[in-house]
Scaffold this active site. Structure first.
Site, PDB file in Angstrom:
ATOM      1  N   GLN A 125       0.837  -1.207   0.000  1.00  0.00           N
ATOM      2  CA  GLN A 125       0.000   0.000   0.000  1.00  0.00           C
ATOM      3  C   GLN A 125       0.864   1.247   0.000  1.00  0.00           C
ATOM      4  O   GLN A 125       1.695   1.446   0.890  1.00  0.00           O
ATOM      5  CB  GLN A 125      -0.902  -0.006   1.235  1.00  0.00           C
ATOM      6  CG  GLN A 125      -1.756   1.233   1.386  1.00  0.00           C
ATOM      7  CD  GLN A 125      -2.635   1.166   2.620  1.00  0.00           C
ATOM      8  OE1 GLN A 125      -3.159   0.119   2.957  1.00  0.00           O
ATOM      9  NE2 GLN A 125      -2.778   2.286   3.309  1.00  0.00           N
ATOM     10  N   GLY A 126       0.675   2.107  -0.993  1.00  0.00           N
ATOM     11  CA  GLY A 126       1.434   3.346  -1.088  1.00  0.00           C
ATOM     12  C   GLY A 126       0.564   4.548  -0.801  1.00  0.00           C
ATOM     13  O   GLY A 126       0.119   5.245  -1.732  1.00  0.00           O
ATOM     14  N   TYR A 127       0.302   4.790   0.454  1.00  0.00           N
ATOM     15  CA  TYR A 127      -0.492   5.953   0.863  1.00  0.00           C
ATOM     16  C   TYR A 127       0.393   6.995   1.555  1.00  0.00           C
ATOM     17  O   TYR A 127       0.511   8.125   1.116  1.00  0.00           O
ATOM     18  CB  TYR A 127      -1.606   5.527   1.824  1.00  0.00           C
ATOM     19  CG  TYR A 127      -2.832   4.911   1.190  1.00  0.00           C
ATOM     20  CD1 TYR A 127      -2.844   4.482  -0.134  1.00  0.00           C
ATOM     21  CD2 TYR A 127      -3.998   4.743   1.930  1.00  0.00           C
ATOM     22  CE1 TYR A 127      -3.965   3.904  -0.705  1.00  0.00           C
ATOM     23  CE2 TYR A 127      -5.142   4.167   1.369  1.00  0.00           C
ATOM     24  CZ  TYR A 127      -5.114   3.749   0.055  1.00  0.00           C
ATOM     25  OH  TYR A 127      -6.235   3.186  -0.496  1.00  0.00           O
ATOM     26  N   GLU A 243     -10.687  -1.914   5.522  1.00  0.00           N
ATOM     27  CA  GLU A 243      -9.467  -2.268   6.253  1.00  0.00           C
ATOM     28  C   GLU A 243      -9.717  -2.248   7.749  1.00  0.00           C
ATOM     29  O   GLU A 243      -9.346  -3.163   8.470  1.00  0.00           O
ATOM     30  CB  GLU A 243      -8.350  -1.273   5.898  1.00  0.00           C
ATOM     31  CG  GLU A 243      -7.044  -1.531   6.658  1.00  0.00           C
ATOM     32  CD  GLU A 243      -6.062  -0.399   6.502  1.00  0.00           C
ATOM     33  OE1 GLU A 243      -6.420   0.746   6.871  1.00  0.00           O
ATOM     34  OE2 GLU A 243      -4.939  -0.630   6.044  1.00  0.00           O
ATOM     35  N   SER A 382      -4.347   7.313  13.149  1.00  0.00           N
ATOM     36  CA  SER A 382      -3.907   7.616  14.512  1.00  0.00           C
ATOM     37  C   SER A 382      -5.089   7.880  15.444  1.00  0.00           C
ATOM     38  O   SER A 382      -6.200   8.200  15.009  1.00  0.00           O
ATOM     39  CB  SER A 382      -2.983   8.840  14.505  1.00  0.00           C
ATOM     40  OG  SER A 382      -3.734  10.016  14.252  1.00  0.00           O
TER      41      SER A 382
END
Length: 397
Positions: A125-127, A243, A382
């Site tokens: 995953q490239g976030y 997710e 977060s």
């Protein structure tokens, strides 16, 4: 609201338990118990994913026509709970299948979904970026149209297992007009493409799970865009909702059972049983009460889903409460190990390690697990971001 299981649910639970009893080997359970990070050692986790895929349970949430199971919300809950309680390894299964199903073209579905279903391709995953993490809106990795391709430049960080992955699903900026959430596009990038460099990030437990990925004039076909250009934020939110539905109380319950075992085996400073220490018993009781409350909360959430309700702020609340509980459990586990908690021995995590050289085998990973679970309140959204969501959507602040 009905929090009890009917006869059909109980029969399904028994079917899952029978499958686990026949397929979950002691070797796989041992690998799961050694797990410090979110995911098990890649070899064992991938083996378990393939076992699930062969059973037809690899992607239970997908539509039946694409290999899904057709389970209802209660069956999903039962399956996830039984798998976690049985001690199955958590394989790395982070892929854009839900996004391709929801927003992809028929060509993309035919190209990518079968290999995802069979665990033939590994995705990362490239976030996140150095300046964009829990708040993804400031991301700056760019994709500029050039004929039938995009030219991608920039960097992504905290890309778990990118060094093992074949493909990356990625958020890139294709426009700077409008709000920060606008102008973001969702791309599927072949990691074998020229111009991509992957550098390791070694975590506090001495493991290489994380990476930073650099893009220098990387050419990505426009056919690999999922959804419309500049609408990647919508696609990404769809993925994140699925997710975060994956977190469950069952893994916390199993982790707590391991800590209870440590407490039962260890001695207090006065030579007595640590399990008889009033303060330790109090801390265990408080954790267990809070965990049982979260268990009921999860059942209520599942009951709502079974009635057709959409996931709401419950997802954020579950993330906040579950992350806090995991940190409390791992903190108690490390402290219960006493001076055995001092050694920093990442090599003890390997299957062939002589764990007794450093500490009793039942507590070898406690310090490393404590280190890594400090990040539990940061990754996958977060605490601060989740609490902001709760304040706005639930309290109306």
């Amino acid at each position: 609201m009905d929090l009890t299981f009917g006869d059909a649910d109980t029969a399904f639970r028994d079917e899952v338990r029978a499958f686990l009893a026949g397929s979950l080997t002691p070797e796989l359970i041992a690998a799961a118990d050694r797990t410090v990070e979110t995911y098990c050692e890649f070899e064992y986790g991938n083996r378990w994913l393939k076992i699930l895929a062969e059973r037809g349970w690899g992607q239970p949430g997908w539509p039946v026509e694409w290999g899904g199971t057709g389970w209802n919300a209660v069956q999903h809950y039962i399956f996830n709970r039984e798998v976690a309680l049985a001690g199955a390894p958590r394989g790395f299964n982070n892929h854009p299948g839900s996004c391709i199903l929801g927003f992809g073209s028929e060509e993309q579905k035919a190209r990518f979904l079968p290999d995802i279903l069979k665990v033939n391709t590994i995705w990362a995953q490239g976030y996140s970026e150095p300046g964009a993490g829990s708040d993804l809106a400031p991301l700056v990795t760019s994709a500029i149209a050039d004929g039938d391709d995009y030219i991608v430049n920039g960097t992504k960080t905290w890309t778990t297992y990118a060094h093992r992955a074949d493909w990356l699903f990625c958020l890139v900026r294709t426009s700077r007009e409008g709000s920060r959430q606008q102008g973001i596009t969702f791309l599927l990038i072949d990691l074998a493409t020229p111009g991509i460099e992957i550098r390791p990030i070694v975590n506090l437990a001495g493991q290489h799970d994380f990476n930073q990925v650099f893009f220098r004039d990387v050419r990505v076909p426009m056919a690999n865009r999922v959804g419309a250009e500049n609408e990647g934020w919508t696609v990404a939110k769809y993925f994140l909702a699925f997710e975060r539905l994956g977190s469950g109380v069952a893994r916390l319950l199993r982790r707590l059972d391991r800590v209870k075992h440590i407490v039962g085996m260890q001695r207090a400073s006065d030579g007595g049983r640590l399990a008889d220490d009033a303060d330790v018993a109090r801390r265990l009781a408080r954790i267990e009460v809070d965990m049982r409350a979260l268990d009921i909360w999860e059942l209520r959430f599942t009951s709502g889903l079974s009635r057709g309700e959409e996931p709401g702020v419950e997802v954020s609340a579950t993330k906040v409460l579950g992350a806090g509980l995991m940190q409390r459990i791992t903190e108690l586990g490390m402290q219960a190990m006493g001076y055995y908690g001092l050694p920093y021995e990442p090599d003890m995590l390997t299957a062939a390690a002589n764990a007794e050289r450093v500490a009793p085998a039942y507590g070898t990973t406690e310090t490393l697990r404590y280190f890594m679970k400090r990040a539990e309140t940061i990754y996958a959204g977060s605490d601060e971001v989740q609490r902001d969501i709760l304040a706005k959507r639930f309290l109306g602040l």
